[in-house]
Design a protein around this motif. Structure first.
Motif, PDB file in Angstrom:
ATOM      1  N   LEU A 157       5.255 -14.773   7.716  1.00 54.13           N
ATOM      2  CA  LEU A 157       4.849 -14.401   9.053  1.00 54.13           C
ATOM      3  C   LEU A 157       4.975 -15.398  10.156  1.00 54.13           C
ATOM      4  CD1 LEU A 157       1.188 -13.142   7.730  1.00 54.13           C
ATOM      5  CD2 LEU A 157       3.330 -11.735   8.605  1.00 54.13           C
ATOM      6  N   ARG A 158       5.251 -16.761   9.849  1.00 50.50           N
ATOM      7  CA  ARG A 158       5.934 -17.697  10.632  1.00 50.50           C
ATOM      8  C   ARG A 158       7.055 -17.439  11.317  1.00 50.50           C
ATOM      9  NH1 ARG A 158       3.198 -21.218   7.154  1.00 50.50           N
ATOM     10  NH2 ARG A 158       5.045 -21.722   6.083  1.00 50.50           N
ATOM     11  N   GLY A 159       7.847 -16.588  10.400  1.00 49.53           N
ATOM     12  CA  GLY A 159       9.054 -16.117  10.975  1.00 49.53           C
ATOM     13  C   GLY A 159       9.338 -14.743  11.689  1.00 49.53           C
ATOM     14  N   GLY A 160       7.768 -14.247  11.622  1.00 48.80           N
ATOM     15  CA  GLY A 160       7.766 -13.022  12.358  1.00 48.80           C
ATOM     16  C   GLY A 160       7.779 -11.844  11.592  1.00 48.80           C
ATOM     17  N   GLN A 161       8.022 -11.980  10.040  1.00 47.14           N
ATOM     18  CA  GLN A 161       8.050 -10.884   9.075  1.00 47.14           C
ATOM     19  C   GLN A 161       7.350 -11.196   7.895  1.00 47.14           C
ATOM     20  OE1 GLN A 161      12.298  -9.885   8.710  1.00 47.14           O
ATOM     21  NE2 GLN A 161      12.430  -8.599  10.418  1.00 47.14           N
ATOM     22  N   SER A 162       6.836 -10.142   7.437  1.00 44.07           N
ATOM     23  CA  SER A 162       6.282 -10.297   6.097  1.00 44.07           C
ATOM     24  C   SER A 162       7.214 -10.248   5.025  1.00 44.07           C
ATOM     25  CB  SER A 162       4.827  -9.254   6.035  1.00 44.07           C
ATOM     26  OG  SER A 162       5.482  -8.051   5.708  1.00 44.07           O
ATOM     27  N   ARG A 163       8.197  -9.579   5.163  1.00 40.69           N
ATOM     28  CA  ARG A 163       9.101  -9.256   3.838  1.00 40.69           C
ATOM     29  C   ARG A 163       8.509  -8.396   2.959  1.00 40.69           C
ATOM     30  NH1 ARG A 163      13.900 -11.370   5.052  1.00 40.69           N
ATOM     31  NH2 ARG A 163      14.795 -10.898   3.021  1.00 40.69           N
ATOM     32  N   VAL A 164       7.379  -7.512   3.431  1.00 42.29           N
ATOM     33  CA  VAL A 164       6.827  -6.581   2.458  1.00 42.29           C
ATOM     34  C   VAL A 164       7.204  -5.264   3.091  1.00 42.29           C
ATOM     35  CG1 VAL A 164       4.653  -5.791   1.247  1.00 42.29           C
ATOM     36  CG2 VAL A 164       5.399  -8.217   1.646  1.00 42.29           C
ATOM     37  N   VAL A 165       7.398  -4.112   2.444  1.00 43.37           N
ATOM     38  CA  VAL A 165       7.446  -2.758   2.638  1.00 43.37           C
ATOM     39  C   VAL A 165       6.412  -1.888   2.250  1.00 43.37           C
ATOM     40  CG1 VAL A 165       8.795  -0.603   2.736  1.00 43.37           C
ATOM     41  CG2 VAL A 165       9.670  -2.691   3.581  1.00 43.37           C
ATOM     42  N   ARG A 206      -6.803   6.114   6.954  1.00 44.10           N
ATOM     43  CA  ARG A 206      -7.385   4.770   6.546  1.00 44.10           C
ATOM     44  C   ARG A 206      -6.237   3.953   5.630  1.00 44.10           C
ATOM     45  NH1 ARG A 206     -11.045   6.895   3.716  1.00 44.10           N
ATOM     46  NH2 ARG A 206     -12.400   7.202   5.274  1.00 44.10           N
ATOM     47  N   MET A 207      -5.688   4.795   5.059  1.00 43.80           N
ATOM     48  CA  MET A 207      -4.525   3.950   4.118  1.00 43.80           C
ATOM     49  C   MET A 207      -3.513   3.514   4.938  1.00 43.80           C
ATOM     50  SD  MET A 207      -1.218   4.577   3.130  1.00 43.80           S
ATOM     51  CE  MET A 207      -1.114   6.449   3.991  1.00 43.80           C
ATOM     52  N   LEU A 208      -3.176   4.155   6.139  1.00 44.32           N
ATOM     53  CA  LEU A 208      -2.111   3.563   6.867  1.00 44.32           C
ATOM     54  C   LEU A 208      -2.538   2.213   7.717  1.00 44.32           C
ATOM     55  CD1 LEU A 208       0.616   3.636   8.370  1.00 44.32           C
ATOM     56  CD2 LEU A 208      -0.526   5.231  10.166  1.00 44.32           C
ATOM     57  N   GLU A 209      -3.853   2.314   8.082  1.00 45.64           N
ATOM     58  CA  GLU A 209      -4.375   1.043   8.494  1.00 45.64           C
ATOM     59  C   GLU A 209      -4.522  -0.029   7.466  1.00 45.64           C
ATOM     60  OE1 GLU A 209      -5.229   0.404  11.670  1.00 45.64           O
ATOM     61  OE2 GLU A 209      -4.908   2.588  12.427  1.00 45.64           O
ATOM     62  N   GLN A 210      -4.644   0.535   6.193  1.00 44.29           N
ATOM     63  CA  GLN A 210      -4.712  -0.667   5.439  1.00 44.29           C
ATOM     64  C   GLN A 210      -3.339  -1.457   5.241  1.00 44.29           C
ATOM     65  OE1 GLN A 210      -6.375   1.289   1.881  1.00 44.29           O
ATOM     66  NE2 GLN A 210      -8.394   0.725   2.768  1.00 44.29           N
ATOM     67  N   MET A 211      -2.126  -0.496   5.268  1.00 45.55           N
ATOM     68  CA  MET A 211      -0.856  -1.130   5.080  1.00 45.55           C
ATOM     69  C   MET A 211      -0.732  -1.797   6.339  1.00 45.55           C
ATOM     70  SD  MET A 211       1.290   0.275   2.619  1.00 45.55           S
ATOM     71  CE  MET A 211       1.340   1.347   1.308  1.00 45.55           C
ATOM     72  N   LEU A 212      -1.070  -1.474   7.414  1.00 45.28           N
ATOM     73  CA  LEU A 212      -0.650  -2.289   8.562  1.00 45.28           C
ATOM     74  C   LEU A 212      -1.510  -3.728   8.758  1.00 45.28           C
ATOM     75  CD1 LEU A 212      -0.597   0.640  11.332  1.00 45.28           C
ATOM     76  CD2 LEU A 212       1.213  -0.435  10.048  1.00 45.28           C
ATOM     77  N   GLU A 213      -2.706  -3.566   8.092  1.00 46.11           N
ATOM     78  CA  GLU A 213      -3.523  -4.878   8.107  1.00 46.11           C
ATOM     79  C   GLU A 213      -2.492  -5.979   7.186  1.00 46.11           C
ATOM     80  OE1 GLU A 213      -7.379  -3.609   6.719  1.00 46.11           O
ATOM     81  OE2 GLU A 213      -7.861  -2.684   8.823  1.00 46.11           O
ATOM     82  N   ARG A 214      -1.952  -5.393   6.192  1.00 44.69           N
ATOM     83  CA  ARG A 214      -1.446  -6.197   5.308  1.00 44.69           C
ATOM     84  C   ARG A 214       0.108  -6.481   5.762  1.00 44.69           C
ATOM     85  NH1 ARG A 214      -5.149  -3.633   2.826  1.00 44.69           N
ATOM     86  NH2 ARG A 214      -6.010  -4.583   0.907  1.00 44.69           N
TER      87      ARG A 214
END
Length: 362
Positions: free
Chosen positions: A67-75, A119-127
């Motif tokens: 995240l410090r590099g701007g990405q989570s590297r999780v899909v 709700r599932m989509l929100e949970q994905m985006l929160e992560r």
């Protein structure tokens, strides 16, 4: 003073603690733990740092560093039915492609109402996922629109959405139905039925359209289309029962997927019909263990693992270069001919009798 194992169990070990244990500075620890920068320091120091990290139970917070590099590297990967054998090969293809470049996968089984899916989509985006692969799309899908409006990289797999607004990887359903119809016509069938999937899904509609085109090309007039409520065995059972009551002259069925075909096997057994002596059957997807059925099911083999790989590549491209034009990849199927198809008898279903054991889907 060094932490005890009990205190370390309740708090995360830091890089500074590893540095103190290894008698080096924190920046050296960071370099030693990163394979890309490890060559900048000596081998003996690297070994000492790794030994200290292992001794203290240090684990890198990859999410925070990413995240410090701007990405989570999780899909995020969203599936409509995790129990359906179609989807594990798709997920395997996605994981293989993403793991090769250091990405992880977060999987969600999206069942329930639209509100549940949102709700599932929100949970994905929160992560903080970097993008989404959706195997859940309907022809008019609000989640896809939400991703477009919010600028979230998204790729569709197995199912398409009307409008072609996002990249997608799908099977050539028109070719599938042509292969199936051609095979039955070559065997001598003229009264062919299609037990379709729901038209609200692109796979349901495109297979209906493909069936219509293929039967028209052969100038068949005794064809039937009956829509199953879902792509499930139970829905296939209900649809097949209705079909055989209302259209007794049908000699062959093309099911929209293998689960619907399994429902047909149940009906054949209940009505003491043998397949293919009384009626031929073709499935769609070629899911595992179809060769173990009695008779083994003829089915269209779909490149599900390759679908997953291609979807992952498209998503990585979107993450690297946002704003690229949507791209559709269509993969060709293959007809796997097994024991559930044969030349038709001349007598209609209402006069057929079975002298052998009924077909079973178990």
């Amino acid at each position: 003073m060094a932490k005890t194992s009990e205190s370390r169990a309740t708090s995360r070990v830091t890089i500074r603690e590893v540095a103190l244990h290894a008698s080096v500075n924190a920046s050296t620890v960071s370099r030693a733990l990163n394979p890309a920068t490890r060559h900048l320091i000596g081998d003996e120091v690297v070994r000492r740092v790794l030994a200290s990290a292992k001794s203290l139970g240090y684990r890198q917070n990859k999410l925070a560093s990413a995240l410090r590099g701007g990405q989570s590297r999780v899909v995020g990967v969203c599936l409509p039915d995790i129990e359906n054998p179609v989807f594990p090969p798709i997920v395997c293809g996605i994981e293989e492609e993403l793991a090769a470049v250091g990405y992880g996968v977060l999987i969600a089984n999206t069942v329930g109402t639209l509100k549940d899916q949102e709700r599932m989509l929100e949970q994905m985006l929160e992560r903080q996922v970097d993008g989404l692969v959706l195997a859940t799309a309907a022809r008019h899908d609000p989640l896809v629109r939400r991703c477009i409006l919010d600028g979230i990289p998204v790729v569709l797999v197995n199912r398409a959405e009307e409008g072609g607004q996002v990249p997608e990887v799908i099977n050539d359903d028109f070719l599938s139905m042509r292969l199936a119809v051609d095979h039955l016509v070559e065997l001598g069938h003229k009264r062919i039925a299609h037990l379709a999937g729901p038209e609200r899904l692109a796979t349901g509609l495109s297979r209906i359209q493909g069936f219509q085109m293929a039967t028209q090309q052969h100038r068949l007039s005794g064809t039937v289309i009956l829509e199953a409520a879902e792509f499930t065995r139970e829905a296939g059972r209900v649809a097949c029962d209705q079909l055989l009551k209302e259209h007794k002259s049908v000699t062959a069925i093309i099911a929209a997927n293998d689960l619907i075909a399994l429902g047909c096997y149940d009906v054949f057994a209940a009505q003491h019909l043998t397949c293919p002596n009384d009626i031929s059957l073709i499935g769609h997807n070629d899911m595992p263990l179809l060769d173990m059925l009695h008779p083994p099911l003829t089915s269209l083999r779909i490149q599900h693992r390759e679908m997953g790989r291609q979807a992952a590549r498209l998503l990585l491209g979107m993450i690297a270069a946002p704003g690229a034009a949507p791209h559709r990849i269509t993969l060709p199927p293959e007809l796997m001919v097994r024991g559930s198809t044969a030349a038709p008898r001349n007598t209609p279903l209402r006069t057929r009798t079975s002298k052998t054991a009924p077909a079973s889907a178990e």
